[in-house]
Design a protein around this motif. Structure first.
Motif, PDB file in Angstrom:
ATOM      1  N   ASN A  25       0.905  -1.181   0.002  1.00  0.00           N
ATOM      2  CA  ASN A  25      -0.042  -0.159  -0.079  1.00  0.00           C
ATOM      3  C   ASN A  25       0.940   1.338  -0.063  1.00  0.00           C
ATOM      4  OD1 ASN A  25      -2.254  -1.560   0.252  1.00  0.00           O
ATOM      5  ND2 ASN A  25      -2.181  -1.777   2.257  1.00  0.00           N
ATOM      6  N   GLY A  26       2.081   1.041   0.134  1.00  0.00           N
ATOM      7  CA  GLY A  26       3.109   2.475   0.020  1.00  0.00           C
ATOM      8  C   GLY A  26       4.381   1.880   0.866  1.00  0.00           C
ATOM      9  N   PRO A  27       5.273   2.871   0.690  1.00  0.00           N
ATOM     10  CA  PRO A  27       6.515   2.532   1.671  1.00  0.00           C
ATOM     11  C   PRO A  27       6.306   2.418   2.984  1.00  0.00           C
ATOM     12  CG  PRO A  27       6.345   4.970   1.070  1.00  0.00           C
ATOM     13  CD  PRO A  27       5.216   4.242   0.492  1.00  0.00           C
ATOM     14  N   VAL A  28       7.400   1.532   3.540  1.00  0.00           N
ATOM     15  CA  VAL A  28       7.246   1.261   4.869  1.00  0.00           C
ATOM     16  C   VAL A  28       8.883   1.731   5.393  1.00  0.00           C
ATOM     17  CG1 VAL A  28       7.380  -0.668   6.764  1.00  0.00           C
ATOM     18  CG2 VAL A  28       5.989  -0.680   4.835  1.00  0.00           C
ATOM     19  N   PHE A  29       8.717   2.830   6.162  1.00  0.00           N
ATOM     20  CA  PHE A  29      10.186   3.357   6.711  1.00  0.00           C
ATOM     21  C   PHE A  29      10.451   2.413   8.184  1.00  0.00           C
ATOM     22  CE2 PHE A  29       8.662   7.706   5.210  1.00  0.00           C
ATOM     23  CZ  PHE A  29       9.297   7.423   3.904  1.00  0.00           C
ATOM     24  N   ILE A  30      11.463   2.241   8.132  1.00  0.00           N
ATOM     25  CA  ILE A  30      12.167   1.315   9.229  1.00  0.00           C
ATOM     26  C   ILE A  30      13.105   2.221   9.983  1.00  0.00           C
ATOM     27  CG2 ILE A  30      13.249  -0.753  10.043  1.00  0.00           C
ATOM     28  CD1 ILE A  30      12.204  -1.943   7.277  1.00  0.00           C
ATOM     29  N   THR A  31      12.859   2.646  11.440  1.00  0.00           N
ATOM     30  CA  THR A  31      13.559   3.396  12.037  1.00  0.00           C
ATOM     31  C   THR A  31      14.635   2.520  12.979  1.00  0.00           C
ATOM     32  OG1 THR A  31      12.072   3.554  13.654  1.00  0.00           O
ATOM     33  CG2 THR A  31      11.907   5.039  11.937  1.00  0.00           C
ATOM     34  N   ASP A  32      15.789   3.294  13.130  1.00  0.00           N
ATOM     35  CA  ASP A  32      16.754   2.856  13.914  1.00  0.00           C
ATOM     36  C   ASP A  32      17.031   3.840  14.975  1.00  0.00           C
ATOM     37  OD1 ASP A  32      18.575   1.155  15.199  1.00  0.00           O
ATOM     38  OD2 ASP A  32      20.238   1.394  13.516  1.00  0.00           O
ATOM     39  N   ARG A  33      16.612   3.676  16.455  1.00  0.00           N
ATOM     40  CA  ARG A  33      16.893   4.612  17.400  1.00  0.00           C
ATOM     41  C   ARG A  33      15.925   5.986  17.134  1.00  0.00           C
ATOM     42  NH1 ARG A  33      22.679   2.877  18.071  1.00  0.00           N
ATOM     43  NH2 ARG A  33      22.396   1.245  19.796  1.00  0.00           N
ATOM     44  N   GLY A  34      14.989   5.708  16.437  1.00  0.00           N
ATOM     45  CA  GLY A  34      13.936   6.872  16.192  1.00  0.00           C
ATOM     46  C   GLY A  34      14.119   7.694  14.871  1.00  0.00           C
ATOM     47  N   ARG A  35      15.258   7.211  14.057  1.00  0.00           N
ATOM     48  CA  ARG A  35      15.531   7.831  12.786  1.00  0.00           C
ATOM     49  C   ARG A  35      15.522   6.775  11.667  1.00  0.00           C
ATOM     50  NH1 ARG A  35      21.356  10.942  13.267  1.00  0.00           N
ATOM     51  NH2 ARG A  35      20.060  12.197  11.839  1.00  0.00           N
ATOM     52  N   PRO A  36      14.870   7.507  10.737  1.00  0.00           N
ATOM     53  CA  PRO A  36      14.617   6.472   9.161  1.00  0.00           C
ATOM     54  C   PRO A  36      16.387   5.957   8.878  1.00  0.00           C
ATOM     55  CG  PRO A  36      13.642   8.561   9.065  1.00  0.00           C
ATOM     56  CD  PRO A  36      14.427   8.679  10.253  1.00  0.00           C
ATOM     57  N   ALA A  37      15.908   4.590   8.956  1.00  0.00           N
ATOM     58  CA  ALA A  37      17.193   3.787   8.435  1.00  0.00           C
ATOM     59  C   ALA A  37      17.186   3.024   7.226  1.00  0.00           C
ATOM     60  CB  ALA A  37      17.747   2.904   9.619  1.00  0.00           C
ATOM     61  N   HIS A  38      16.054   2.508   7.055  1.00  0.00           N
ATOM     62  CA  HIS A  38      15.756   1.546   5.543  1.00  0.00           C
ATOM     63  C   HIS A  38      14.255   1.937   5.197  1.00  0.00           C
ATOM     64  CE1 HIS A  38      19.132  -0.579   6.758  1.00  0.00           C
ATOM     65  NE2 HIS A  38      18.866  -0.490   7.821  1.00  0.00           N
ATOM     66  N   VAL A  39      13.956   1.785   3.925  1.00  0.00           N
ATOM     67  CA  VAL A  39      12.517   1.736   3.321  1.00  0.00           C
ATOM     68  C   VAL A  39      12.399   0.344   2.671  1.00  0.00           C
ATOM     69  CG1 VAL A  39      11.091   2.855   1.543  1.00  0.00           C
ATOM     70  CG2 VAL A  39      12.818   4.262   2.909  1.00  0.00           C
ATOM     71  N   LEU A  40      11.246  -0.123   3.033  1.00  0.00           N
ATOM     72  CA  LEU A  40      10.637  -1.377   2.365  1.00  0.00           C
ATOM     73  C   LEU A  40       9.699  -0.783   1.392  1.00  0.00           C
ATOM     74  CD1 LEU A  40      10.488  -4.306   2.347  1.00  0.00           C
ATOM     75  CD2 LEU A  40       8.753  -4.339   3.929  1.00  0.00           C
ATOM     76  N   LEU A  41       9.976  -1.292  -0.006  1.00  0.00           N
ATOM     77  CA  LEU A  41       8.987  -1.132  -0.995  1.00  0.00           C
ATOM     78  C   LEU A  41       8.561  -2.431  -1.687  1.00  0.00           C
ATOM     79  CD1 LEU A  41      11.096   1.664  -2.871  1.00  0.00           C
ATOM     80  CD2 LEU A  41       9.111   2.198  -1.468  1.00  0.00           C
ATOM     81  N   SER A  42       7.458  -2.289  -2.414  1.00  0.00           N
ATOM     82  CA  SER A  42       6.973  -3.622  -3.393  1.00  0.00           C
ATOM     83  C   SER A  42       7.738  -3.507  -4.441  1.00  0.00           C
ATOM     84  CB  SER A  42       5.463  -3.521  -3.716  1.00  0.00           C
ATOM     85  OG  SER A  42       5.430  -2.309  -4.615  1.00  0.00           O
ATOM     86  N   PHE A  43       8.180  -4.652  -4.879  1.00  0.00           N
ATOM     87  CA  PHE A  43       8.970  -4.747  -6.360  1.00  0.00           C
ATOM     88  C   PHE A  43       8.290  -3.793  -7.322  1.00  0.00           C
ATOM     89  CE2 PHE A  43      10.679  -6.717  -9.921  1.00  0.00           C
ATOM     90  CZ  PHE A  43      11.922  -6.443  -9.558  1.00  0.00           C
ATOM     91  N   GLU A  44       7.089  -3.639  -7.740  1.00  0.00           N
ATOM     92  CA  GLU A  44       6.713  -2.766  -8.675  1.00  0.00           C
ATOM     93  C   GLU A  44       6.921  -1.340  -8.277  1.00  0.00           C
ATOM     94  OE1 GLU A  44       4.942  -5.302  -6.829  1.00  0.00           O
ATOM     95  OE2 GLU A  44       4.692  -6.583  -8.549  1.00  0.00           O
ATOM     96  N   ASP A  45       6.936  -0.858  -6.898  1.00  0.00           N
ATOM     97  CA  ASP A  45       7.052   0.412  -6.711  1.00  0.00           C
ATOM     98  C   ASP A  45       8.354   0.871  -6.867  1.00  0.00           C
ATOM     99  OD1 ASP A  45       4.618   1.143  -6.016  1.00  0.00           O
ATOM    100  OD2 ASP A  45       4.914   0.876  -3.716  1.00  0.00           O
TER     101      ASP A  45
END
Length: 84
Positions: A24-44
């Motif tokens: 449904n959209g990007p997933v921001f993964i934080t590390d100690r409260g700061r954005p560290a990674h983004v998970l996307l669908s392959f199509e996105d």
């Protein structure tokens, strides 16, 4: 498009939920409260990067053997390099 934010711990504990949310959209993964990674669908990912098909994928297409490819023979001969 929905943006989801998960901590690293939440992502580790609920990775299947993160994958579903990425549809449904990007997933921001934080590390100690700061954005560290983004998970996307392959199509996105393909849409964002403008990824096009690779030549190997195109050559593996069914029916490709029926296409004729005429490559003209080059009449240019190699010339020695001038290093002067």
């Amino acid at each position: 498009m929905t943006i989801t934010t998960l901590s690293s711990r939440e992502f580790n504990q609920h990775s299947s939920d993160a994958k579903k949310a990425a549809n449904n959209g990007p997933v921001f993964i934080t590390d100690r409260g700061r954005p560290a990674h983004v998970l996307l669908s392959f199509e996105d990912y393909q849409r964002i990067t403008g990824a096009s098909q690779k030549i190997a994928d195109l050559l593996a297409m069914p029916g490709i053997e029926d296409i004729e490819l005429d490559i003209p023979q080059s009449r240019d001969l190699a010339q020695p390099a001038d290093f002067s």
